[in-house]
Scaffold this motif. Structure first.
Motif, mmCIF file in Angstrom:
data_model
loop_
_atom_site.group_PDB
_atom_site.id
_atom_site.type_symbol
_atom_site.label_atom_id
_atom_site.label_comp_id
_atom_site.label_asym_id
_atom_site.label_seq_id
_atom_site.Cartn_x
_atom_site.Cartn_y
_atom_site.Cartn_z
ATOM 1 N N MET A 1 0.845 -1.197 0.000
ATOM 2 C CA MET A 1 0.000 0.000 0.000
ATOM 3 C C MET A 1 0.881 1.248 0.000
ATOM 4 N N ALA A 2 0.584 2.148 -0.916
ATOM 5 C CA ALA A 2 1.359 3.378 -0.985
ATOM 6 C C ALA A 2 1.087 4.239 0.249
ATOM 7 N N GLN A 3 2.150 4.769 0.825
ATOM 8 C CA GLN A 3 2.019 5.617 2.004
ATOM 9 C C GLN A 3 1.657 7.044 1.587
ATOM 10 N N LYS A 4 0.762 7.661 2.324
ATOM 11 C CA LYS A 4 0.350 9.022 2.038
ATOM 12 C C LYS A 4 1.192 10.001 2.853
ATOM 13 N N SER A 5 1.625 11.063 2.193
ATOM 14 C CA SER A 5 2.335 12.119 2.903
ATOM 15 C C SER A 5 1.324 12.987 3.648
ATOM 16 N N ASN A 6 1.826 13.818 4.544
ATOM 17 C CA ASN A 6 0.927 14.736 5.245
ATOM 18 C C ASN A 6 0.244 15.689 4.276
ATOM 19 N N LEU A 7 0.960 16.116 3.258
ATOM 20 C CA LEU A 7 0.347 17.000 2.270
ATOM 21 C C LEU A 7 -0.726 16.264 1.458
ATOM 22 N N ASP A 8 -0.506 14.984 1.193
ATOM 23 C CA ASP A 8 -1.546 14.186 0.529
ATOM 24 C C ASP A 8 -2.836 14.210 1.337
ATOM 25 N N LEU A 9 -2.704 14.079 2.655
ATOM 26 C CA LEU A 9 -3.876 14.062 3.530
ATOM 27 C C LEU A 9 -4.609 15.397 3.501
ATOM 28 N N VAL A 10 -3.845 16.479 3.497
ATOM 29 C CA VAL A 10 -4.450 17.806 3.405
ATOM 30 C C VAL A 10 -5.185 17.953 2.075
ATOM 31 N N ASN A 11 -4.548 17.506 1.002
ATOM 32 C CA ASN A 11 -5.145 17.630 -0.330
ATOM 33 C C ASN A 11 -6.412 16.791 -0.487
ATOM 34 N N GLU A 12 -6.516 15.707 0.254
ATOM 35 C CA GLU A 12 -7.711 14.871 0.172
ATOM 36 C C GLU A 12 -8.908 15.546 0.829
ATOM 37 N N CYS A 13 -8.652 16.352 1.841
ATOM 38 C CA CYS A 13 -9.746 17.026 2.552
ATOM 39 C C CYS A 13 -10.057 18.375 1.926
ATOM 40 N N ASP A 14 -9.052 19.187 1.746
ATOM 41 C CA ASP A 14 -9.226 20.526 1.166
ATOM 42 C C ASP A 14 -8.949 20.423 -0.329
ATOM 43 N N ASP A 304 6.805 19.957 3.742
ATOM 44 C CA ASP A 304 5.694 20.764 3.231
ATOM 45 C C ASP A 304 5.021 21.571 4.339
ATOM 46 N N TYR A 305 5.769 21.901 5.366
ATOM 47 C CA TYR A 305 5.227 22.510 6.572
ATOM 48 C C TYR A 305 4.425 23.781 6.288
ATOM 49 N N ILE A 306 4.997 24.731 5.546
ATOM 50 C CA ILE A 306 4.329 26.013 5.298
ATOM 51 C C ILE A 306 3.020 25.800 4.543
ATOM 52 N N GLU A 307 3.053 24.978 3.513
ATOM 53 C CA GLU A 307 1.845 24.705 2.735
ATOM 54 C C GLU A 307 0.777 24.053 3.606
ATOM 55 N N ILE A 308 1.176 23.082 4.412
ATOM 56 C CA ILE A 308 0.217 22.369 5.259
ATOM 57 C C ILE A 308 -0.430 23.309 6.261
ATOM 58 N N VAL A 309 0.372 24.098 6.966
ATOM 59 C CA VAL A 309 -0.159 24.999 7.990
ATOM 60 C C VAL A 309 -1.088 26.042 7.369
ATOM 61 N N SER A 310 -0.756 26.520 6.175
ATOM 62 C CA SER A 310 -1.591 27.533 5.523
ATOM 63 C C SER A 310 -2.955 26.979 5.139
ATOM 64 N N ARG A 311 -3.054 25.669 4.977
ATOM 65 C CA ARG A 311 -4.297 25.050 4.528
ATOM 66 C C ARG A 311 -5.243 24.709 5.676
ATOM 67 N N PHE A 312 -4.870 24.998 6.903
ATOM 68 C CA PHE A 312 -5.758 24.756 8.028
ATOM 69 C C PHE A 312 -6.870 25.806 8.120
ATOM 70 N N HIS A 313 -6.676 26.939 7.454
ATOM 71 C CA HIS A 313 -7.631 28.038 7.587
ATOM 72 C C HIS A 313 -7.978 28.608 6.211
ATOM 73 N N ARG A 314 -8.644 27.792 5.427
ATOM 74 C CA ARG A 314 -9.064 28.253 4.100
ATOM 75 C C ARG A 314 -10.153 29.320 4.250
ATOM 76 N N ARG A 315 -9.999 30.386 3.495
ATOM 77 C CA ARG A 315 -11.037 31.425 3.502
ATOM 78 C C ARG A 315 -12.193 30.944 2.629
ATOM 79 N N LEU A 316 -13.330 30.714 3.252
ATOM 80 C CA LEU A 316 -14.506 30.231 2.537
ATOM 81 C C LEU A 316 -15.194 31.393 1.815
ATOM 82 N N GLU A 317 -15.819 31.089 0.704
ATOM 83 C CA GLU A 317 -16.352 32.114 -0.178
ATOM 84 C C GLU A 317 -17.815 32.437 0.093
#
Length: 321
Positions: A1-14, A304-317
């Protein structure tokens, strides 16, 4: 099974495309989207695919504008006068949704919950209360609470993680945060947390009142087959986040049919389960936020720390309270 990176997990949700970072993907989604509106309110309240928008049966309370790509809820009296009363327009909405549920027009309504979710306007005013299972059809913002219960042990921090029941309408058998639940119309986040902790984990109110509020997590999710119902529905969400440091003798137990059991896992065991894709997408996103705050995921160990942290607070439209 391919391992998912932390950024992969963020991309799956957001995973709703960002206009600047993914212009072609964004354009494709945008060109196939309709806005959901309430007559008398200028703000767009949600997004839906054109296929979904065109599938709604139309009566005098609904208008589909294909040129401007809008589906508008326009509750009105028989003489055409607009209905401005909050309860009256919600009654019309409830009867309409129950009708299309009975006609089996949308599969997502097979998961009818008999729970009402709030929809807000640009002045933070409460505009509508909508059946929970219908909200992804209209792509409106929904709200919930998520709590991570953890224990400090001699071996280090451990987290209480439930497994979702196999009978759950959404994400059956996947792993969750310690407690999570949706915020109903008129309910305050902390009151919701106390209720969910009792219902899902049999945790007493006097313990839960020690939970620490840790802000919010926002993301824009495009639903997959695990979510139940139609694939590709839009689901922007805001989660109110709480941490609860629990004593060793406080053991959560399923209080309803939501969870199979609770496991007390080490940080490494949680990280392994995350990498294997065993957590519900938004729960994985939230656990990463928890790990950042608790110094488990850092700039030194996460490329991918900066990208991941920035994606915790997406500005909703869309309007929020």
């Amino acid at each position: 099974m391919a391992q998912k990176s932390n950024l992969d997990l963020v991309n799956e949700c957001d995973n709703f495309p960002y206009q600047l970072q993914e212009p072609e993907k964004f354009k494709a989604v945008w060109n196939d989207s309709y806005g959901f509106y309430l007559e008398g309110c200028e703000a767009c309240l949600g997004y839906m695919t054109s296929a979904v928008a065109k599938k709604f049966p139309l009566d005098r309370h609904w208008k589909l504008d294909e040129q401007n790509k809008r589906l508008t809820f326009q509750p009105q009296h028989e003489n055409g006068a607009r209905i401005n009363d909050f309860d009256e327009r919600n009654q019309i909405l409830a009867e309409y949704l129950q009708s299309i549920r009975q006609q089996h027009i949308f599969g997502v309504l097979d998961g009818w919950r008999n729970e009402l979710y709030p929809i807000y306007g640009p002045g933070r005013e409460l505009l509508l209360s909508m059946e929970r299972s219908a909200t992804p059809l209209f792509g409106v913002v929904t709200y919930g609470v998520h709590m991570t219960g953890y224990v400090e042990t001699k071996e280090g921090m451990k987290l209480w993680t439930p497994r979702r029941a196999l009978t759950k309408q959404t994400y059956p058998g996947m792993m969750d945060n310690t407690v999570a639940g949706g915020l109903s119309t008129g309910e305050k986040p902390f009151d919701c947390l106390i209720r969910e902790c009792e219902e899902e984990a049999s945790l007493p109110e006097d313990l839960v009142r020690n939970a620490q509020p840790c802000g919010t997590l926002t993301y824009f999710y495009v639903r997959d087959s695990n979510a139940g119902g139609e694939v590709g529905l839009f689901q922007p969400e805001c989660q109110y986040i709480y941490d609860l440091k629990m004593p060793s003798d406080a053991i959560p137990k399923p209080g309803d049919d939501e969870a199979i059991d609770f496991q007390l896992l080490t940080v490494e065991e949680v990280k392994k389960a995350l990498a294997e894709g065993r957590f519900k997408p938004n729960c994985a996103h939230l656990l990463l936020e928890f790990f950042v705050r608790h110094g488990v995921v850092t700039a030194e160990n996460e490329p991918d720390y900066i990208e991941i942290v920035s994606r915790f607070h997406r500005r909703l439209e869309f309007p929020t309270p």
